[in-house]
Scaffold this motif. Structure first.
Motif, PDB file in Angstrom:
ATOM      1  N   VAL A  25       0.840  -1.205   0.000  1.00  0.00           N
ATOM      2  CA  VAL A  25       0.000   0.000   0.000  1.00  0.00           C
ATOM      3  C   VAL A  25       0.872   1.251   0.000  1.00  0.00           C
ATOM      4  CG1 VAL A  25      -1.670   1.319   1.349  1.00  0.00           C
ATOM      5  CG2 VAL A  25      -1.957  -1.154   1.088  1.00  0.00           C
ATOM      6  N   ALA A  26       1.921   1.253   0.815  1.00  0.00           N
ATOM      7  CA  ALA A  26       2.785   2.441   0.903  1.00  0.00           C
ATOM      8  C   ALA A  26       3.491   2.718  -0.424  1.00  0.00           C
ATOM      9  CB  ALA A  26       3.815   2.249   2.013  1.00  0.00           C
ATOM     10  N   LEU A  27       3.875   1.666  -1.159  1.00  0.00           N
ATOM     11  CA  LEU A  27       4.668   1.852  -2.368  1.00  0.00           C
ATOM     12  C   LEU A  27       3.818   2.092  -3.613  1.00  0.00           C
ATOM     13  CD1 LEU A  27       7.427  -0.883  -1.886  1.00  0.00           C
ATOM     14  CD2 LEU A  27       7.710   1.588  -1.715  1.00  0.00           C
ATOM     15  N   PHE A  28       2.632   1.486  -3.689  1.00  0.00           N
ATOM     16  CA  PHE A  28       1.914   1.483  -4.968  1.00  0.00           C
ATOM     17  C   PHE A  28       0.524   2.099  -4.911  1.00  0.00           C
ATOM     18  CE2 PHE A  28       4.705  -2.312  -4.916  1.00  0.00           C
ATOM     19  CZ  PHE A  28       5.550  -1.946  -5.942  1.00  0.00           C
ATOM     20  N   PHE A  29      -0.051   2.289  -3.735  1.00  0.00           N
ATOM     21  CA  PHE A  29      -1.402   2.837  -3.651  1.00  0.00           C
ATOM     22  C   PHE A  29      -1.388   4.310  -4.061  1.00  0.00           C
ATOM     23  CE2 PHE A  29      -5.200   4.511  -1.601  1.00  0.00           C
ATOM     24  CZ  PHE A  29      -6.126   3.521  -1.878  1.00  0.00           C
ATOM     25  N   LYS A  30      -2.332   4.707  -4.910  1.00  0.00           N
ATOM     26  CA  LYS A  30      -2.424   6.092  -5.371  1.00  0.00           C
ATOM     27  C   LYS A  30      -3.387   6.849  -4.459  1.00  0.00           C
ATOM     28  CE  LYS A  30      -0.252   7.048  -8.102  1.00  0.00           C
ATOM     29  NZ  LYS A  30       1.200   7.308  -8.022  1.00  0.00           N
ATOM     30  N   PHE A  31      -2.826   7.549  -3.480  1.00  0.00           N
ATOM     31  CA  PHE A  31      -3.634   8.253  -2.495  1.00  0.00           C
ATOM     32  C   PHE A  31      -4.334   9.476  -3.086  1.00  0.00           C
ATOM     33  CE2 PHE A  31      -0.427   5.940  -0.108  1.00  0.00           C
ATOM     34  CZ  PHE A  31      -1.182   5.357   0.897  1.00  0.00           C
ATOM     35  N   ASN A  32      -3.808   9.987  -4.177  1.00  0.00           N
ATOM     36  CA  ASN A  32      -4.441  11.147  -4.811  1.00  0.00           C
ATOM     37  C   ASN A  32      -5.501  10.739  -5.826  1.00  0.00           C
ATOM     38  OD1 ASN A  32      -2.564  10.049  -6.523  1.00  0.00           O
ATOM     39  ND2 ASN A  32      -1.904  11.999  -7.398  1.00  0.00           N
ATOM     40  N   PHE A  35     -10.202   6.234  -6.367  1.00  0.00           N
ATOM     41  CA  PHE A  35     -11.025   5.389  -7.237  1.00  0.00           C
ATOM     42  C   PHE A  35     -10.340   5.239  -8.591  1.00  0.00           C
ATOM     43  CE2 PHE A  35     -13.910   7.458  -4.232  1.00  0.00           C
ATOM     44  CZ  PHE A  35     -14.469   6.337  -3.630  1.00  0.00           C
ATOM     45  N   SER A  36      -9.289   4.435  -8.613  1.00  0.00           N
ATOM     46  CA  SER A  36      -8.542   4.183  -9.839  1.00  0.00           C
ATOM     47  C   SER A  36      -8.381   2.676 -10.028  1.00  0.00           C
ATOM     48  CB  SER A  36      -7.164   4.851  -9.789  1.00  0.00           C
ATOM     49  OG  SER A  36      -6.382   4.318  -8.722  1.00  0.00           O
ATOM     50  N   ILE A  37      -8.130   2.273 -11.255  1.00  0.00           N
ATOM     51  CA  ILE A  37      -7.940   0.857 -11.565  1.00  0.00           C
ATOM     52  C   ILE A  37      -6.711   0.307 -10.848  1.00  0.00           C
ATOM     53  CG2 ILE A  37      -7.514  -0.787 -13.418  1.00  0.00           C
ATOM     54  CD1 ILE A  37     -10.323   0.229 -13.339  1.00  0.00           C
ATOM     55  N   ARG A  38      -5.685   1.120 -10.703  1.00  0.00           N
ATOM     56  CA  ARG A  38      -4.480   0.659 -10.012  1.00  0.00           C
ATOM     57  C   ARG A  38      -4.790   0.243  -8.579  1.00  0.00           C
ATOM     58  NH1 ARG A  38       0.659   2.085 -10.752  1.00  0.00           N
ATOM     59  NH2 ARG A  38       0.134   1.629 -12.902  1.00  0.00           N
ATOM     60  N   ASP A  41      -6.677  -3.036  -8.577  1.00  0.00           N
ATOM     61  CA  ASP A  41      -5.777  -4.163  -8.814  1.00  0.00           C
ATOM     62  C   ASP A  41      -5.005  -4.529  -7.551  1.00  0.00           C
ATOM     63  OD1 ASP A  41      -6.576  -4.272 -11.455  1.00  0.00           O
ATOM     64  OD2 ASP A  41      -4.953  -2.975 -12.155  1.00  0.00           O
ATOM     65  N   LEU A  42      -4.517  -3.531  -6.828  1.00  0.00           N
ATOM     66  CA  LEU A  42      -3.796  -3.803  -5.580  1.00  0.00           C
ATOM     67  C   LEU A  42      -4.703  -4.498  -4.569  1.00  0.00           C
ATOM     68  CD1 LEU A  42      -1.743  -0.518  -5.033  1.00  0.00           C
ATOM     69  CD2 LEU A  42      -0.904  -2.719  -5.854  1.00  0.00           C
ATOM     70  N   PHE A  43      -5.929  -4.033  -4.471  1.00  0.00           N
ATOM     71  CA  PHE A  43      -6.868  -4.645  -3.529  1.00  0.00           C
ATOM     72  C   PHE A  43      -7.110  -6.115  -3.883  1.00  0.00           C
ATOM     73  CE2 PHE A  43     -11.319  -5.759  -2.583  1.00  0.00           C
ATOM     74  CZ  PHE A  43     -11.297  -5.644  -1.201  1.00  0.00           C
ATOM     75  N   LEU A  44      -7.304  -6.409  -5.172  1.00  0.00           N
ATOM     76  CA  LEU A  44      -7.561  -7.784  -5.582  1.00  0.00           C
ATOM     77  C   LEU A  44      -6.350  -8.674  -5.318  1.00  0.00           C
ATOM     78  CD1 LEU A  44      -9.444  -7.194  -8.961  1.00  0.00           C
ATOM     79  CD2 LEU A  44     -10.424  -7.853  -6.753  1.00  0.00           C
TER      80      LEU A  44
END
Length: 458
Positions: A25-32, A35-38, A41-44
């Protein structure tokens, strides 16, 4: 690992699942862009962890209910991932979403984590199936068959075990005489060895008794060397695909880093049956501009574990307008080499016929000796699942989308190997490495609409 780092204790799978989830989450989650596909995908991908842990806990504690819950969970998440892979071909806009760390930091973390995982392989115990594969390969190279080999098609599924002996030459050079030390191979009956279909002779000396366990230390090391090399080729191939074909070194490092962080990679780090086909598929994608070389690699993957054969229609569709015959020639070269090896390692026609049946999976879907999820479910339901899978892999995906690009090649290949998880009767949806590298490349890919065979194949 404690031999290298003072008082280091390997974290448990559950602890690693928590820590890796936070780091992902820290490295790849887009906090800005919540609601994005990225982020979806991380959640899945993170949702695969609870299912894997539940299956592991059920197996270790002898709890069928926990194991069955894990399989249901994995099948549900894999179903959503399959829909995501099929939907990817319809996505036109691919905004550039960089990780929250630059390429240098990602590369440093990837190398460090890779070293930790490989140290776990060296110091840990090999998986039982990997030892069976190494044992079968060693015996086949001497034109022998063990009791494990005789029932391998029913208990392990189709595949070509001799490929697991590829690292045997450097292993024997490193080990020297230690390669013949007797080591207990779990689940393998080393004493029951038959040659040319005849029962084994009784041991009359200490040397004969030792020969029953010959090379078993080499088999263990072979399994570990094969696992390390396969993991290295997967990670290196993913990084190079990002650098060369995505023209974005950071995205390649991000895909490799995410693969290493996933709980699945830590839990099945040394499983050669999962890793070797995945490495061959990754490098087939890397060499997609060279149809013959991609055909050779895909043919070897098909020979290794059989199930990549269902990728052939998708890849033929990709090369249909240019490069198809070179791709088919590469497939033929790989299969010819494997068949010649089968002939060289068979003592008679009966043994050769059984080896060919093993490699090509020539038998009806089994309803007995099933493992994994299908050990608990009625095998009758495999038939409609298999029929749906065949329709998807042989009819739908070769025709849609058209024309095939590198993007659709990645998504369709990931979808096919995802579909295998639902009817594969010998690991019950646990062979995630068969599709994870391809799926991660699909997640981090940019727009690749111009990467068709007509444009990139000479």
């Amino acid at each position: 690992m404690s031999e290298f780092l003072f008082r280091y204790d390997q974290p448990s799978p559950i602890t690693w699942a928590y820590l890796s989830g936070l780091l992902i989450v820290a490295l790849f989650f887009k906090f800005n862009r919540i609601f994005s596909i990225r982020n979806l995908d991380l959640f899945l991908l993170l949702m695969l962890g609870p299912g894997l842990l539940s299956v592991r806990q059920g197996i270790e504690n002898g709890s069928p209910s926990s194991e069955l819950f894990g399989y249901w969970w994995l099948f549900g998440v894999n179903a959503v991932l399959l829909v995501r892979a099929l939907w990817d071909s319809a996505m036109i806009r691919r905004p550039l979403l960089d990780p929250n760390m630059n390429a240098s930091g990602l590369l440093f973390l990837a190398v460090s984590l890779f070293m930790f995982l490989m140290a776990n392989i060296i110091n840990g115990a090999s998986e039982e199936d990997d030892l069976h594969s190494a044992q079968r390969a060693q015996l086949l190279s001497h034109r022998k068959a063990s009791s494990v080999e005789q029932i391998s098609l029913e208990t392990h599924g189709p595949g070509f075990p001799l490929l697991f002996s590829l690292p045997a030459i450097p292993t024997s050079r490193v080990l020297g005489d230690r390669g013949s030390e007797p080591v207990e191979v779990p689940g393998a009956d080393n004493a029951e060895v038959a040659t040319d279909g005849e029962p084994p002779a009784e041991a009359t000396s200490d040397d004969a008794a030792t020969d029953e366990y010959a090379f078993t230390t080499g088999q263990v090391v072979t399994a570990k060397v094969a696992a390390i090399l396969s993991q290295l080729m997967i990670v290196l191939g993913v990084v190079l695909i990002g650098a060369r074909h995505f023209e974005n070194f950071t995205m390649g490092c991000a895909a490799a880093m995410l693969y290493l962080f996933l709980p699945y990679t830590a839990m099945y780090t040394g499983n050669v049956t999962h890793l070797l086909p995945a490495a061959l598929l990754v490098w087939a994608v890397y060499n997609y501009r060279l149809p013959m070389l991609s055909g050779v690699l895909l043919g070897l993957a098909f020979g290794t574990i059989y199930y990549p054969v269902f990728l052939l229609p998708v890849w033929i569709s990709f090369y249909w307008r240019r490069g198809m015959w070179r791709f088919l020639i590469g497939i033929g070269i790989a299969l010819s080499v494997l068949i010649i090896t089968q002939i060289a390692t068979s003592s008679d026609m009966a043994m050769f016929g059984s080896r060919m049946q093993q490699m090509f999976g020539i038998h009806w879907p089994q309803s007995k000796n099933l493992s994994g999820a299908w050990e608990y479910w009625n095998p009758v339901f495999r038939w409609p699942i298999l029929a749906t899978f065949l329709g998807m892999s042989l009819l739908t995906l070769p025709l849609w989308p058209q024309p095939k690009t590198l993007a659709s090649l990645l998504s369709c290949s990931a979808a096919v190997m995802l579909g295998v998880q639902f009817w594969h009767a010998h690991s019950g949806g646990l062979a995630l490495a068969w599709y994870l590298p391809l799926f991660l490349l699909m997640v981090f890919r940019p727009n690749l609409e111009d990467r068709t065979a007509v444009n990139v194949v000479r």
